[in-house]
Motif scaffolding. Structure first.
Motif, PDB file in Angstrom:
ATOM      1  N   ASP A  52       3.908 -12.936  -4.628  1.00  0.00           N
ATOM      2  CA  ASP A  52       4.539 -11.628  -4.424  1.00  0.00           C
ATOM      3  C   ASP A  52       5.993 -11.761  -3.999  1.00  0.00           C
ATOM      4  N   ARG A  53       6.358 -12.901  -3.390  1.00  0.00           N
ATOM      5  CA  ARG A  53       7.724 -13.077  -2.880  1.00  0.00           C
ATOM      6  C   ARG A  53       8.673 -13.676  -3.901  1.00  0.00           C
ATOM      7  N   ARG A  54       8.176 -14.017  -5.095  1.00  0.00           N
ATOM      8  CA  ARG A  54       9.057 -14.634  -6.100  1.00  0.00           C
ATOM      9  C   ARG A  54       8.630 -14.203  -7.500  1.00  0.00           C
ATOM     10  N   GLU A  55       9.424 -14.631  -8.468  1.00  0.00           N
ATOM     11  CA  GLU A  55       9.100 -14.327  -9.852  1.00  0.00           C
ATOM     12  C   GLU A  55       7.958 -15.231 -10.341  1.00  0.00           C
ATOM     13  N   PRO A  56       7.063 -14.715 -11.176  1.00  0.00           N
ATOM     14  CA  PRO A  56       5.945 -15.532 -11.673  1.00  0.00           C
ATOM     15  C   PRO A  56       6.428 -16.668 -12.571  1.00  0.00           C
ATOM     16  N   LYS A  57       5.807 -17.830 -12.418  1.00  0.00           N
ATOM     17  CA  LYS A  57       6.185 -19.000 -13.205  1.00  0.00           C
ATOM     18  C   LYS A  57       5.195 -19.302 -14.326  1.00  0.00           C
ATOM     19  N   GLU A 102       0.142 -16.398 -12.847  1.00  0.00           N
ATOM     20  CA  GLU A 102       0.931 -15.758 -11.794  1.00  0.00           C
ATOM     21  C   GLU A 102       1.425 -14.391 -12.253  1.00  0.00           C
ATOM     22  N   ALA A 103       1.732 -14.257 -13.535  1.00  0.00           N
ATOM     23  CA  ALA A 103       2.136 -12.951 -14.063  1.00  0.00           C
ATOM     24  C   ALA A 103       0.967 -11.966 -13.981  1.00  0.00           C
ATOM     25  N   LYS A 109       0.706 -10.977 -10.398  1.00  0.00           N
ATOM     26  CA  LYS A 109       1.810 -10.074 -10.066  1.00  0.00           C
ATOM     27  C   LYS A 109       1.509  -8.650 -10.531  1.00  0.00           C
ATOM     28  N   GLU A 144       0.942  -5.132  -8.192  1.00  0.00           N
ATOM     29  CA  GLU A 144       1.650  -3.869  -8.404  1.00  0.00           C
ATOM     30  C   GLU A 144       0.675  -2.717  -8.615  1.00  0.00           C
TER      31      GLU A 144
END
Length: 251
Positions: free
Chosen positions: A199-204, A208-209, A212, A216
């Motif tokens: 949640d604290r960074r962009e998905p890699k 993770e996407a 994410k 949301e």
């Protein structure tokens, strides 16, 4: 007699027999958990008894370890000498139990790393040594305790309850009464740590996407439960097919 009759029924589902190795790991883990529970109970009792004399100790293991010796050495506080002596004895017990627990944890971690299945399961998101062992023991060697991953997840208590009417299906969240509560709590806690990091960074990765997007739409905790559910199903597949974890593709 009832057991003998039930065993002859055609639809009875039998749990796979554990190997001596798996049984040994389970025994050590139970000892570890017993020490953890005893340490928690001892520290809570010491806190409560000291608080009855108006002396407050901040929450947390670190604060407890620092403040109790200070309270015992402070001759000007309101703690009676007879109580001070027994609190000191209980604090020595607390320290001894903590040292013994650390030795058991160290031995258990070494044994887990020597178990190929546990080492493979620890590659899953939010799964450490304790959760890897719990999955290995609950699902069974080769996934033999369940027919599929959904059965394993339902037994642990991570599948959502359903209510269907008029052709519509509504998911009501996970049940709170019937589950392997300790395993479920540990898996959700591990998944929550991973979800918060994502949640604290962009998905890699694609996974993770997916996480994410869940955050949301449904929030952190529901995303953690969904990830834990997926983790159990993936673990069953890994054990059943004797394959390592296939890392998600990068975004």
């Amino acid at each position: 007699m009832a057991i003998a009759v039930a065993a002859k029924q055609p639809n009875v589902h039998f749990v796979a027999v554990k190997s001596v190795r798996a049984q040994s790991l389970q025994s050590i883990d139970k000892m570890r958990q017993h020490l953890v529970d005893t340490i928690t109970a001892t520290s809570n009792m010491i806190r409560a008894l000291i608080a009855e004399f108006g002396i407050d100790i901040p929450r947390g293991t670190s604060a407890f370890g620092k403040q109790v010796p200070f309270v015992l050495e402070d001759a000007e506080n309101d703690l009676p000498d007879i109580v001070r002596e027994q609190i000191s004895t209980m604090y020595w017990l607390y320290q001894d139990l903590t040292e013994r627990k650390e030795k058991v944890v160290k031995q258990l971690n070494n044994e887990i790393q020597q178990q190929p299945e546990c080492r493979a399961l620890s590659a899953l998101e939010g799964v450490g040594n304790v959760n890897a062992l719990a999955l290995y023991l609950s699902i069974g060697e080769g996934g033999g305790n369940f027919k599929n991953g959904r059965e394993a997840s339902a037994c642990i208590g991570l599948t959502p309850k359903q209510y269907s009417t008029g052709g519509k299906t509504v998911l009501l969240g996970i049940g709170k009464k019937f589950a392997c509560k300790r395993i479920r709590a540990n898996l959700i806690q591990g998944a929550l740590a991973f979800v918060r990091a994502v949640d604290r960074r962009e998905p890699k990765t694609t996974k993770e996407a997916w996480v994410k997007g869940l955050i949301e739409r449904a929030g952190l905790r529901r995303a953690a439960v969904a990830l834990a559910n997926k983790t159990v199903r993936t673990a069953w597949s890994m054990l059943n097919h004797h394959q390592p974890y296939q890392l998600p593709e990068p975004v």
